[in-house]
Design a protein around this motif. Sequence first.
Motif, PDB file in Angstrom:
ATOM      1  N   ALA A 152      82.993  21.424 -22.283  1.00 25.00           N
ATOM      2  CA  ALA A 152      83.491  21.002 -20.977  1.00 25.00           C
ATOM      3  C   ALA A 152      84.607  19.973 -21.103  1.00 25.00           C
ATOM      4  O   ALA A 152      85.523  19.949 -20.281  1.00 25.00           O
ATOM      5  CB  ALA A 152      82.353  20.420 -20.141  1.00 25.00           C
ATOM      6  N   TYR A 153      84.506  19.114 -22.124  1.00 25.79           N
ATOM      7  CA  TYR A 153      85.501  18.059 -22.331  1.00 25.79           C
ATOM      8  C   TYR A 153      85.850  17.963 -23.811  1.00 25.79           C
ATOM      9  O   TYR A 153      85.133  18.464 -24.675  1.00 25.79           O
ATOM     10  CB  TYR A 153      84.967  16.692 -21.871  1.00 25.79           C
ATOM     11  N   GLU A 154      86.962  17.287 -24.072  1.00 29.48           N
ATOM     12  CA  GLU A 154      87.325  16.878 -25.428  1.00 29.48           C
ATOM     13  C   GLU A 154      87.187  15.360 -25.484  1.00 29.48           C
ATOM     14  O   GLU A 154      87.795  14.650 -24.678  1.00 29.48           O
ATOM     15  CB  GLU A 154      88.765  17.291 -25.753  1.00 29.48           C
ATOM     16  N   THR A 155      86.387  14.863 -26.433  1.00 28.21           N
ATOM     17  CA  THR A 155      86.087  13.431 -26.477  1.00 28.21           C
ATOM     18  C   THR A 155      86.575  12.831 -27.794  1.00 28.21           C
ATOM     19  O   THR A 155      85.938  13.027 -28.833  1.00 28.21           O
ATOM     20  CB  THR A 155      84.580  13.188 -26.304  1.00 28.21           C
ATOM     21  N   PRO A 156      87.681  12.090 -27.769  1.00 25.57           N
ATOM     22  CA  PRO A 156      88.181  11.458 -29.003  1.00 25.57           C
ATOM     23  C   PRO A 156      87.395  10.188 -29.333  1.00 25.57           C
ATOM     24  O   PRO A 156      86.822   9.539 -28.461  1.00 25.57           O
ATOM     25  CB  PRO A 156      89.632  11.090 -28.651  1.00 25.57           C
ATOM     26  N   VAL A 157      87.405   9.842 -30.607  1.00 30.15           N
ATOM     27  CA  VAL A 157      86.820   8.590 -31.084  1.00 30.15           C
ATOM     28  C   VAL A 157      87.961   7.666 -31.479  1.00 30.15           C
ATOM     29  O   VAL A 157      88.949   8.097 -32.076  1.00 30.15           O
ATOM     30  CB  VAL A 157      85.889   8.834 -32.285  1.00 30.15           C
ATOM     31  N   ALA A 158      87.838   6.386 -31.146  1.00 30.20           N
ATOM     32  CA  ALA A 158      88.874   5.399 -31.457  1.00 30.20           C
ATOM     33  C   ALA A 158      88.263   4.233 -32.216  1.00 30.20           C
ATOM     34  O   ALA A 158      87.061   3.976 -32.141  1.00 30.20           O
ATOM     35  CB  ALA A 158      89.531   4.900 -30.174  1.00 30.20           C
ATOM     36  N   THR A 252      84.735  -2.002 -34.148  1.00 30.61           N
ATOM     37  CA  THR A 252      83.768  -0.915 -34.171  1.00 30.61           C
ATOM     38  C   THR A 252      84.525   0.394 -34.030  1.00 30.61           C
ATOM     39  O   THR A 252      85.756   0.436 -34.101  1.00 30.61           O
ATOM     40  CB  THR A 252      82.717  -1.089 -33.050  1.00 30.61           C
ATOM     41  N   MET A 253      83.803   1.462 -33.777  1.00 30.88           N
ATOM     42  CA  MET A 253      84.382   2.768 -33.449  1.00 30.88           C
ATOM     43  C   MET A 253      83.510   3.369 -32.366  1.00 30.88           C
ATOM     44  O   MET A 253      82.289   3.273 -32.408  1.00 30.88           O
ATOM     45  CB  MET A 253      84.441   3.660 -34.691  1.00 30.88           C
ATOM     46  N   TRP A 254      84.139   3.969 -31.371  1.00 34.76           N
ATOM     47  CA  TRP A 254      83.353   4.504 -30.258  1.00 34.76           C
ATOM     48  C   TRP A 254      84.195   5.491 -29.477  1.00 34.76           C
ATOM     49  O   TRP A 254      85.394   5.634 -29.711  1.00 34.76           O
ATOM     50  CB  TRP A 254      82.844   3.369 -29.383  1.00 34.76           C
ATOM     51  N   ASP A 255      83.547   6.204 -28.515  1.00 32.47           N
ATOM     52  CA  ASP A 255      84.266   7.258 -27.801  1.00 32.47           C
ATOM     53  C   ASP A 255      85.198   6.670 -26.747  1.00 32.47           C
ATOM     54  O   ASP A 255      84.892   5.670 -26.094  1.00 32.47           O
ATOM     55  CB  ASP A 255      83.298   8.277 -27.191  1.00 32.47           C
ATOM     56  N   LEU A 256      86.351   7.317 -26.609  1.00 29.02           N
ATOM     57  CA  LEU A 256      87.427   6.799 -25.760  1.00 29.02           C
ATOM     58  C   LEU A 256      87.044   6.677 -24.289  1.00 29.02           C
ATOM     59  O   LEU A 256      87.367   5.660 -23.662  1.00 29.02           O
ATOM     60  CB  LEU A 256      88.670   7.678 -25.914  1.00 29.02           C
ATOM     61  N   PRO A 257      86.375   7.669 -23.668  1.00 27.27           N
ATOM     62  CA  PRO A 257      86.068   7.509 -22.236  1.00 27.27           C
ATOM     63  C   PRO A 257      85.289   6.243 -21.932  1.00 27.27           C
ATOM     64  O   PRO A 257      85.567   5.555 -20.947  1.00 27.27           O
ATOM     65  CB  PRO A 257      85.257   8.772 -21.908  1.00 27.27           C
ATOM     66  N   ASP A 258      84.315   5.914 -22.776  1.00 24.70           N
ATOM     67  CA  ASP A 258      83.515   4.715 -22.523  1.00 24.70           C
ATOM     68  C   ASP A 258      84.373   3.462 -22.620  1.00 24.70           C
ATOM     69  O   ASP A 258      84.220   2.526 -21.825  1.00 24.70           O
ATOM     70  CB  ASP A 258      82.354   4.653 -23.523  1.00 24.70           C
ATOM     71  N   ILE A 259      85.284   3.432 -23.587  1.00 25.36           N
ATOM     72  CA  ILE A 259      86.155   2.260 -23.746  1.00 25.36           C
ATOM     73  C   ILE A 259      87.085   2.122 -22.543  1.00 25.36           C
ATOM     74  O   ILE A 259      87.284   1.015 -22.018  1.00 25.36           O
ATOM     75  CB  ILE A 259      86.971   2.382 -25.045  1.00 25.36           C
ATOM     76  N   LEU A 260      87.645   3.220 -22.075  1.00 27.60           N
ATOM     77  CA  LEU A 260      88.561   3.143 -20.930  1.00 27.60           C
ATOM     78  C   LEU A 260      87.829   2.723 -19.661  1.00 27.60           C
ATOM     79  O   LEU A 260      88.374   1.952 -18.855  1.00 27.60           O
ATOM     80  CB  LEU A 260      89.239   4.501 -20.736  1.00 27.60           C
TER      81      LEU A 260
END
Length: 372
Positions: A152-158, A252-260
Amino acid sequence: MLGKRQHRGEWGVVPDGAKRNYGSRRFEPLPTPHAFWYLALCALVVTGCSSDGRTPLVIYSPHGRDLLTLLERRFEQLHPGVDVRWLDMGSQEVYDRVRSERANPQADVWFGGPATIFARAAADSLLEPYRPSWAGAIDPHGRGRGDLYFAAYETPVAIVYAERALKPQDAPQDWDDLLDPRWRGRVLIRDPLASGTMRAVWGMVIERGLKATGDTAAGFQWLRRLDAQTKEYVLNGPLLDQKIARQEGLVTMWDLPDILLNRRDGLPLGYVFPASGTPVIEDAVAVVRGARHRDAARAFVEYVGSVEAQLLATREAYRLPARLDLPADSLPAWARDVRRSMKVADVDWDLLAERGAEWMRYWDEHVRGKGR
């Protein structure tokens, strides 16, 4: 009544009486004993229908309050006879729970998590075939075998850093920079065992070493060095974000949607896309095998991938749509910028689906806490 949690999260069960005043319930996780949340969930689901006569639709998801509430409200507008109820937890926890409930399924829809975990669920016969009308609009690799799940989505890690403590140029710019001695004791990591996001990163690291050397030892040695840098493996994503914002750790490293979403809400978090490439997770959705409310479950899957829902999630909850047929000018500026600036890592997702669980067991037994 139990208190309502005030942040996005990945644990336990809480009825949310604030949603409506006529009896609809939502479930959210808290760190409660397993027996408690399981009995609480069963008691609520066994009722079979809402107090107002609507059909309950139970969704297990790691997507957090913002996206789940957004889609819940719109879906219920389109389907007034359905009462959406969701449980928010890590994607590995969803898999574990669906598997443990296979003889008596409690969920109707599994919404969110790497396709690698969905592939394991498909192999375990935990998912039910359903091909939504939008299936042809996503990349073929995002379509699960036998129509059992779809991206459903593409989720990048940053790479994420404490914005008040570090300038963008001083933050790690690539994965190997995290091993620099300056970050020793300043790295926080979301506990990988419960997190599909972190399992994807760990899998990328191990597979990268396998490609370079023909053996997994190089990847595990890299993770052992990162373990030596790590101050803490944090219980859940929201707590991780808060700890970085409070500078209990700096990176750290985590998924972009949560950070935004957290940046929108005022948390001082900065992020960098690793220069060598970052894993972009195919974030999937599926109907649970034996779902009690199959028609409502299929309607929800159909809705999630619709043009309306894809754009709504992108504009309001920072989700990159998996659909390939959306005009670029229909996407918000942040999404266009991410796709321009982000280098996507070359990851063998099929290999991760096949061997990821084995790799994580080895990491937990032989690497976690052993790098110091």
